[in-house]
Design an enzyme around this catalytic site. Structure first.
Site, short mmCIF file in Angstrom:
data_model
loop_
_atom_site.label_atom_id
_atom_site.label_comp_id
_atom_site.label_asym_id
_atom_site.label_seq_id
_atom_site.Cartn_x
_atom_site.Cartn_y
_atom_site.Cartn_z
N ASP A 217 -0.95 -45.57 -100.26
CA ASP A 217 -1.78 -45.65 -99.06
C ASP A 217 -1.90 -47.12 -98.71
O ASP A 217 -2.36 -47.93 -99.53
CB ASP A 217 -3.18 -45.07 -99.33
CG ASP A 217 -3.15 -43.55 -99.46
OD1 ASP A 217 -2.14 -42.94 -99.08
OD2 ASP A 217 -4.15 -42.98 -99.95
N ASP B 294 -2.68 -31.91 -92.85
CA ASP B 294 -3.91 -32.06 -93.63
C ASP B 294 -4.72 -30.77 -93.47
O ASP B 294 -5.17 -30.45 -92.37
CB ASP B 294 -4.72 -33.26 -93.13
CG ASP B 294 -4.03 -34.60 -93.44
OD1 ASP B 294 -3.13 -34.61 -94.30
OD2 ASP B 294 -4.40 -35.61 -92.82
#
Lengths: 199, 254
Positions: B12, B131
């Site tokens: 990330d 997601d």
């Protein structure tokens, strides 16, 4: 060895260029089909779609074909392998047509064929110092079926297909050597050596 | 041996630095993108994923620079996602050395982005990130880094994106993400059985056993994990050794 990497205007050319440089080649990227026709060594990278790639090559297709057939060492990777054939189910229109046969959609439950798979080779110089059964990275939805005996390796995914071909100094690999870690770099190095020897 | 199951460390990235968050909130810095990517490559990572968690317009340039620097040293595939909004963003990211791009919010806003990218660059480089948050008996698609419900059902959406030409699904369970209690096996298996493209499971990995589970019972083609690698808890090699012991096909590491 100076290598000209064909630029179809899309996709990642950075990785193949870095891979070739890593094994000692001097890389020139070109979207000019005339330059490709005059190259000393050609790499067709594995990005984009069949029809779009051929559109870029079309203006000098006859010259490119003549150059390759006259012995300019050539490596086609993934899509770049498929365009070496006469045609593909992916798009209408002719390929570079230096290897007889065509590309068609891979018959497997899960497509694209994505990831590391085994390459069983028959000992061609392209695979020197690489074990048969070594794993290479694939990312393909189409596979090539030559009508001549040019297959130098096979891979199984849903069906058994030629994962590398060789006709003289013309090579095609369905996997991505530039993304296949150490064995992939070794294969690129072998290609450059063969290209230098044939120059 | 069949096609190897893939182990994919996820970095990330925010403002050019690798961070790790919990439940899409609260971030700590863990390192520099190229350094970590190369470290994981040496451990035997099958691919690397960069996700820009801030995904701001200003950050795009920083991310491209990190991708370019990484691609010079990385000889396994690199997927980049987060903040990729347009066809041109995709083109530029591939140009600097990404092998695949991952899109979520932009794909939900304009699903034709998927078909346009697949047509131009090939399906194999179009990853649709989904997601998923559980609501009762189903899952809902979230966008904008997990902050906005889209009203779309995860099963329907994954089916649609495959028809549009997505080459892979990166499926993140928002309920499990950052909790380190394991992947959502039910969600993963459901989507794997629903679509005919590879599925990368993400969210919830806390130990090696979780990876084993999601690649066997969860039927995933690949497992993405972040914290178990970033904090030195395990190397990619440790994970692969455990998978080999369980008879799960992996790429051999030398």
């Amino acid at each position: 060895m100076k290598v000209t990497v064909a630029d179809y205007g899309v996709g990642n050319l950075h990785s193949i260029s870095k891979g070739l440089e890593r094994v000692g080649a001097v890389v020139e990227v070109s979207s000019d089909p005339g330059e490709l026709a005059n190259a000393r060594c050609i790499v067709f990278p594995g990005v984009g779609a069949f029809g779009a790639a051929m559109e870029v090559l079309r203006p000098a297709l006859t010259d490119i074909r003549t150059a390759i057939q006259s012995g300019v060492p050539t490596l086609g990777i993934c899509l770049g392998m498929q365009i070496l054939f006469e045609r593909s189910e992916e798009s209408v229109g002719e390929g570079v047509s230096v290897i007889p046969g065509c590309a068609r959609r891979l018959q497997a439950p899960r497509v694209p064929h994505m990831g590391w798979n085994e390459v069983d080779h028959s000992g061609d110089g392209l695979f020197e110092a690489i074990d048969s059964g070594e794993q290479f990275y694939f990312a393909n939805s189409y596979v090539c079926f030559p009508t001549e005996k040019v297959s130098i390796s096979e891979t199984e995914y849903g069906e058994r297909f030629p994962s590398a071909v060789r006709k003289g100094t013309i090579f095609g690999v369905q996997f991505h050597p530039e993304k296949s870690s150490a064995p992939g770099l070794r294969l690129l190095s072998n290609f450059i050596r063969i290209a230098e020897e044939s120059a | 041996m069949p096609l190897a199951k893939r182990i994919i460390p996820c970095l990330d990235v925010r403002d050019g630095v690798v961070v790790k968050g919990i439940c899409f909130k609260g971030l700590t810095e863990v390192g520099d993108p190229p350094t970590l990517a190369v470290k994981y490559q040496e451990q035997g990572a099958d691919e690397i994923v960069f996700l820009d968690v801030k995904a701001s317009l200003a950050g795009a340039e920083t991310l491209r620079a990190a991708v370019q620097k990484t691609a010079e040293q990385l000889f396994v595939p690199l997927t980049v996602g987060g903040g990729i909004r347009t066809f041109e963003d995709v083109r530029q990211m591939l140009r600097v050395g990404a092998d695949k791009i991952s899109i979520n919010t932009a794909a939900v806003a304009d699903p034709t982005l998927i078909s346009r990218c697949a047509g131009a660059f090939g399906s194999q480089c179009v990853v649709v990130a989904v997601d998923a948050k559980r609501t009762g008996d189903s899952w809902e698609v979230y966008t904008h880094s997990g902050t906005r419900p889209s009203g779309r059902d995860v099963v329907d959406w994954t089916r649609e994106v495959c028809e549009l030409g997505a080459g892979e699904i990166l499926l993140t369970s928002m309920d499990c993400d950052g909790m380190k209690n394991g992947y959502d096996l039910e969600l993963t298996r459901r989507i794997v059985r629903e679509v005919s493209v590879p599925v990368i499971a993400s969210g919830g990995c806390g130990n090696i056993e979780h990876v084993t589970e999601v690649l066997s019972a969860g039927e995933a083609d690949a497992a993405l994990a972040a914290s178990i690698f970033h904090y030195g808890q395990h190397t990619v090699r440790d994970v692969k050794e455990a998978l080999v012991e369980r008879g799960i096909p992996v790429r051999r590491c030398s």
